[in-house]
Design a protein around this motif. Structure first.
Motif, PDB file in Angstrom:
ATOM      1  N   SER A   8     -10.822  -1.428 -29.106  1.00 60.21           N
ATOM      2  CA  SER A   8     -11.691  -1.169 -28.086  1.00 60.21           C
ATOM      3  C   SER A   8     -13.083  -1.803 -27.974  1.00 60.21           C
ATOM      4  CB  SER A   8     -12.028   0.415 -27.520  1.00 60.21           C
ATOM      5  OG  SER A   8     -12.912   0.269 -26.465  1.00 60.21           O
ATOM      6  N   SER A   9     -13.520  -2.390 -26.991  1.00 60.23           N
ATOM      7  CA  SER A   9     -14.952  -3.107 -27.116  1.00 60.23           C
ATOM      8  C   SER A   9     -15.931  -2.147 -27.358  1.00 60.23           C
ATOM      9  CB  SER A   9     -15.349  -4.059 -25.967  1.00 60.23           C
ATOM     10  OG  SER A   9     -15.211  -3.004 -24.739  1.00 60.23           O
ATOM     11  N   THR A  10     -15.975  -0.710 -26.867  1.00 58.29           N
ATOM     12  CA  THR A  10     -17.054   0.191 -27.281  1.00 58.29           C
ATOM     13  C   THR A  10     -16.305   1.356 -28.324  1.00 58.29           C
ATOM     14  OG1 THR A  10     -15.814   1.383 -25.420  1.00 58.29           O
ATOM     15  CG2 THR A  10     -17.614  -0.027 -24.828  1.00 58.29           C
ATOM     16  N   LEU A  11     -17.343   1.929 -28.898  1.00 62.93           N
ATOM     17  CA  LEU A  11     -16.918   3.228 -29.696  1.00 62.93           C
ATOM     18  C   LEU A  11     -17.565   4.301 -29.193  1.00 62.93           C
ATOM     19  CD1 LEU A  11     -15.717   4.425 -32.343  1.00 62.93           C
ATOM     20  CD2 LEU A  11     -18.030   3.846 -33.327  1.00 62.93           C
ATOM     21  N   GLU A  12     -16.614   5.465 -28.519  1.00 61.51           N
ATOM     22  CA  GLU A  12     -17.300   6.352 -27.838  1.00 61.51           C
ATOM     23  C   GLU A  12     -16.981   8.003 -28.516  1.00 61.51           C
ATOM     24  OE1 GLU A  12     -16.298   6.022 -23.664  1.00 61.51           O
ATOM     25  OE2 GLU A  12     -16.117   4.014 -23.778  1.00 61.51           O
TER      26      GLU A  12
END
Length: 291
Positions: free
Chosen positions: A135-139
């Protein structure tokens, strides 16, 4: 107008003024004493010791006396520490790190240290297995057990080239920061939200979202970054000189952000003021002498 109605009218206006004072009191107190301040700190480095204290001699020795291959591996797998530095009763609920670079993604992630009971839901990537979901984000979602003031969580995250992108050695310093540019908006983006804090006027479940901020420029040098009034952010970078295996400079970067919440009027108090004013106005109109 009778004396009785005049007295009632005065009483209604007095109650309206009193309610308005009660309404303004908590907000003024919060502004003057900064009773509601949410804040956090994000630290990134190549070892867990450096994210805890980059100035400790043993931590610096551990970070620098390693082989070049170890250093390259750690730059692909940086250590990240998220701290809730709020002085008030603000619980950290959500954390998102957007890599903001189309050529790289987050892959596997492992929590290294966390307070008892803190096990955030990792909403992105959807799994934490190497070469699994990316993923391009870490959430992180801390909804089940928020990160309370004074608590921190430390984790390691793997950065890999995105599908179809050039297969180059990942280095978090050149990915989370645009090393060759001066536009801060090209850097990674950080967003954090808290609950609404200690004031009883806030509805349970509401969140206080701090502005999304891009990382400060990383000059690979010791430097302080001043707080920006627009988003409440500041930063600091620390460079550890090379030793031992001559593996190149090692760095520690931290970014801080804070936001002040002013209590909003409660719906009941607002309705009370409105009702008092409407009643007084209606009574006044009825008692006006007819021309």
């Amino acid at each position: 107008m009778s004396d009785r109605n005049s007295d009632l009218l005065r009483a209604l206006f007095a109650l309206a003024v009193l309610a308005a004072c009660c309404l303004a009191g908590p907000a003024a107190q919060a502004q003057e004493e900064i009773l509601a301040q949410a804040s956090y700190r994000l630290s990134i480095a190549t070892t867990a010791g450096l994210v805890d204290d980059p100035h400790d001699d043993l931590n610096m020795l551990e970070a620098t006396w390693r082989t070049p291959s170890d250093v390259l591996l750690s730059r692909r797998n940086p250590i990240v520490k998220l701290e809730n530095t709020s002085p008030d009763d603000f619980n950290l609920l959500n954390f998102t790190l957007d890599i903001n670079d189309p050529n790289f993604v987050f892959d596997a992630m492992l929590i290294l240290d966390a307070p008892g009971g803190v096990a955030p839901i990792i909403t992105a990537p959807s799994d934490i297995v190497h070469s699994g979901s990316t993923s391009s984000t870490l959430e992180f979602d801390f909804g089940d057990r928020p990160l309370a003031p004074g608590e921190s969580i430390t984790f390691i995250v793997e950065i890999e080239p995105a599908l179809g992108a050039p297969n180059v050695q990942a280095d978090f310093r050149n990915i989370l920061w645009d090393k060759f540019g001066s536009d801060r908006d090209d850097n990674a983006l950080l967003s954090v939200s808290f609950d609404k804090g200690p004031f009883p006027e806030f509805v349970m479940g509401d969140t206080f979202d701090l502005p999304i901020i891009p990382f400060y420029e990383y000059p690979f040098d010791n430097e302080q970054f001043d707080t920006r009034d627009s988003d409440g952010a500041s930063g600091k970078s620390t460079i550890i000189p090379s030793m031992g295996m001559k593996s190149g400079d090692l760095g520690h970067f931290e970014i801080n952000q804070q936001g002040i919440v002013v209590p909003e009027p409660t719906s009941c108090l607002t309705m009370l003021i409105g009702l008092l004013l409407l009643t007084a106005r209606s009574l006044f109109r009825r008692q006006r002498p007819q021309r």
